[in-house]
Design a protein around this motif. Structure first.
Motif, mmCIF file in Angstrom:
data_model
loop_
_atom_site.group_PDB
_atom_site.id
_atom_site.type_symbol
_atom_site.label_atom_id
_atom_site.label_comp_id
_atom_site.label_asym_id
_atom_site.label_seq_id
_atom_site.Cartn_x
_atom_site.Cartn_y
_atom_site.Cartn_z
ATOM 1 N N UNK A 54 0.865 -1.183 0.000
ATOM 2 C CA UNK A 54 0.000 0.000 0.000
ATOM 3 C C UNK A 54 0.905 1.236 0.000
ATOM 4 N N UNK A 55 0.440 2.299 -0.608
ATOM 5 C CA UNK A 55 1.211 3.544 -0.648
ATOM 6 C C UNK A 55 1.246 4.169 0.745
ATOM 7 N N UNK A 94 0.573 9.243 -10.279
ATOM 8 C CA UNK A 94 1.539 8.273 -10.816
ATOM 9 C C UNK A 94 2.962 8.644 -10.414
ATOM 10 N N UNK A 95 3.295 9.927 -10.507
ATOM 11 C CA UNK A 95 4.641 10.381 -10.123
ATOM 12 C C UNK A 95 4.885 10.137 -8.639
ATOM 13 N N UNK A 96 3.898 10.463 -7.811
ATOM 14 C CA UNK A 96 4.049 10.251 -6.373
ATOM 15 C C UNK A 96 4.169 8.788 -6.007
ATOM 16 N N UNK A 97 3.404 7.943 -6.675
ATOM 17 C CA UNK A 97 3.447 6.510 -6.396
ATOM 18 C C UNK A 97 4.774 5.904 -6.844
ATOM 19 N N UNK A 100 7.363 5.784 -4.337
ATOM 20 C CA UNK A 100 7.102 4.915 -3.192
ATOM 21 C C UNK A 100 7.202 3.431 -3.526
ATOM 22 N N UNK A 101 7.374 3.108 -4.798
ATOM 23 C CA UNK A 101 7.377 1.707 -5.233
ATOM 24 C C UNK A 101 8.791 1.279 -5.590
ATOM 25 N N UNK A 102 9.277 0.265 -4.891
ATOM 26 C CA UNK A 102 10.616 -0.238 -5.197
ATOM 27 C C UNK A 102 10.554 -1.434 -6.150
#
Length: 176
Positions: A54-55, A94-97, A100-102
């Protein structure tokens, strides 16, 4: 990515030097169908990524549902501005997520969605029927979501709904 660049390239190839109107792009109904299929594919591919967390900071997503009656009562310029607001929120989400996603799979899909949504944003900024320019400070109805799949669902719904109807309505005006 080639699909993300395709929209922008198609747009640039179809813009006439004497007047910046991507009429031919709007007049080819096969293109919007192609973008709907791509949106569905992106949504399916992100669903195949390993369990995405989850973000930490929820994404602010536009509420893109609408009734056909509401849609028909709006001018093309009002529709365009509404879609621009929706796209601006999606691009930001999308940019913010992405930050946060590796997971490589999730990050790759978010990057593709970002490029596609941003291409539509740039394209729609070229249309204008009323005096004045689009201001990025618009505030569409929105919701916060912490699931990455919600970003893809919202994008698909926007392309399948508002964008498809907007291009259809534009084609009636521009493609005679």
């Amino acid at each position: 990515s080639p699909p993300g660049l395709l929209l922008l390239t198609s747009f640039l190839l179809h813009v006439k030097e004497d007047r910046a109107s991507p009429t031919r792009l709007v007049c080819d109904s096969r293109l919007i169908q192609k973008y709907i299929v791509e949106a569905k594919d992106m949504e399916n591919r992100v669903g195949q990524c390993q369990a995405l967390p989850a973000l930490r900071c929820p994404a602010v997503l536009p509420l893109v549902d609408f009734t056909f009656q509401q849609w028909k009562s709006k001018s093309n310029e009002t529709r365009r501005r509404e879609i621009l607001c929706d796209l601006a929120l999606l691009v930001g989400a999308a940019a913010g997520a992405q930050g946060q996603v590796s997971d490589e799979c999730g990050a790759r899909q978010l990057g593709q969605l970002y490029r596609h949504a941003n291409s539509f944003l740039l394209l729609l900024q070229t249309f204008s029927w009323e005096a004045g320019h689009w201001e990025p400070s618009c505030s569409p109805h929105s919701m916060e979501q912490s699931h990455i799949s919600s970003i893809f669902l919202t994008y698909r719904q926007l392309v399948q709904g508002k964008l498809r109807f907007f291009f259809y309505d534009l084609a009636k005006v521009l493609c005679q």
